[in-house]
Design an enzyme around this catalytic site. Structure first.
Site, PDB file in Angstrom:
ATOM      1  N   SER A 146       0.799  -1.056  -0.012  1.00  0.00           N
ATOM      2  CA  SER A 146      -0.150  -0.008  -0.129  1.00  0.00           C
ATOM      3  C   SER A 146       0.930   1.359  -0.147  1.00  0.00           C
ATOM      4  CB  SER A 146      -0.928  -0.121   1.406  1.00  0.00           C
ATOM      5  OG  SER A 146      -1.878   1.236   1.383  1.00  0.00           O
ATOM      6  N   TYR A 159      -3.406  -0.162   9.808  1.00  0.00           N
ATOM      7  CA  TYR A 159      -2.977  -0.762   8.507  1.00  0.00           C
ATOM      8  C   TYR A 159      -1.725  -0.361   7.979  1.00  0.00           C
ATOM      9  CZ  TYR A 159      -4.233  -1.232   3.533  1.00  0.00           C
ATOM     10  OH  TYR A 159      -4.083  -1.647   2.219  1.00  0.00           O
TER      11      TYR A 159
END
Length: 272
Positions: A146, A159
């Site tokens: 990500s 996250y």
């Protein structure tokens, strides 16, 4: 004489998190390029629908249950996929969801759940397929990272921490697998229009969007499509022997500044 034997014609692939979003699009794209694909997810019924779509287009695919937080589920998934498709040549590890919340406001259990899914789950998948890949002296491990791991974003601290840990793990794999014939790569999606995270209540999503804009992380409101990432992941898998993609970041292109206003408002085109 080539330095490496070319990829075999048949390259069975595992796609973890294949019930929707980037995983589903990747399974479809890989199958369209001739990869036999095992789709794994907790929502296996969703995978079965995608398998029907792939088979209707002439591809080869199976759907199997997979929970990356359960070691036995991961081992069973890899075992059954290998039995039905043959030795695994490609792993796409992208299972998981996200949780919005400021670090000082979420509890440790919520933080840990993100580490379990995105980091430990990816490790379970990798360690399940690596012995066979090392033995056969070839294989591709492709991890979905990500851009949040590269540039932290408020409300996504858990996250982001998990994905940052994933970068460290992949970097170590690249070092330790050197000379084995097994390649490890990571693909970092930017903001992507999928269902991940958007099922959360408005009281969590709203403040996150406000803070992203404040920190300059929402310069424009165009998103990537899952199919954009599927093409990138398939490119990594198809890279000929002799080189490999270490890391790839894919970001949405901004709307044209001189485009008609009504066209700029078409932010989320339907996924192909």
């Amino acid at each position: 004489m080539p330095r490496f034997e070319p990829h075999p014609q048949r390259r069975p692939a595992l796609v973890a998190g294949a019930s929707s979003g980037i995983g589903a699009a990747t399974a479809v794209e890989l199958a369209a390029h001739g990869f036999p694909v095992a789709l794994g997810a907790r929502r296996v019924e969703k995978c079965e629908g995608i398998v029907e779509q792939i088979r209707a287009g002439g591809g080869e695919a199976i759907a199997l249950p997979l929970d990356v937080t359960d070691p036995d589920s991961v081992k069973g998934f890899v075992h059954r996929a290998t039995e039905q498709l043959g030795e695994i040549e490609v792993l796409v590890a992208g299972a998981g969801d996200t949780y919005f919340g400021r670090l000082h406001e979420i509890d440790t259990e919520a933080f840990e759940s993100q580490i379990q899914i995105h980091l430990i789950g990816a490790n379970r998948l990798a360690t399940a397929v690596l012995p066979g890949m090392v033995e056969h002296r070839r294989g591709d491990l492709i991890f979905v990272g990500s851009d949040v791991a590269l540039r932290q974003r408020p409300h996504m601290g858990a996250y982001g921490a998990a994905k940052a840990g994933l970068i460290a793990m992949v970097t170590n794999l690249q070092m330790e697998l050197e000379g084995t014939g097994v390649r490890a790569s990571i693909v970092h999606p930017g903001p992507t229009k999928t269902g991940m995270g958007w099922s959360l209540p408005a009281e969590l999503i709203g403040p996150a969007l406000e803070d992203w804009a404040k920190w300059g992380q929402a310069r424009h409101d165009y998103f990537l499509r899952a199919s954009d990432l599927a093409r990138a992941i398939t490119f990594v898998a198809e890279t000929p022997r002799g080189g490999f993609v270490v890391s790839m970041e894919v970001q949405p292109e901004a709307p044209l500044s001189n485009a008609p206003k009504e066209r700029q408002q078409l932010k989320y085109p339907e996924e192909s």
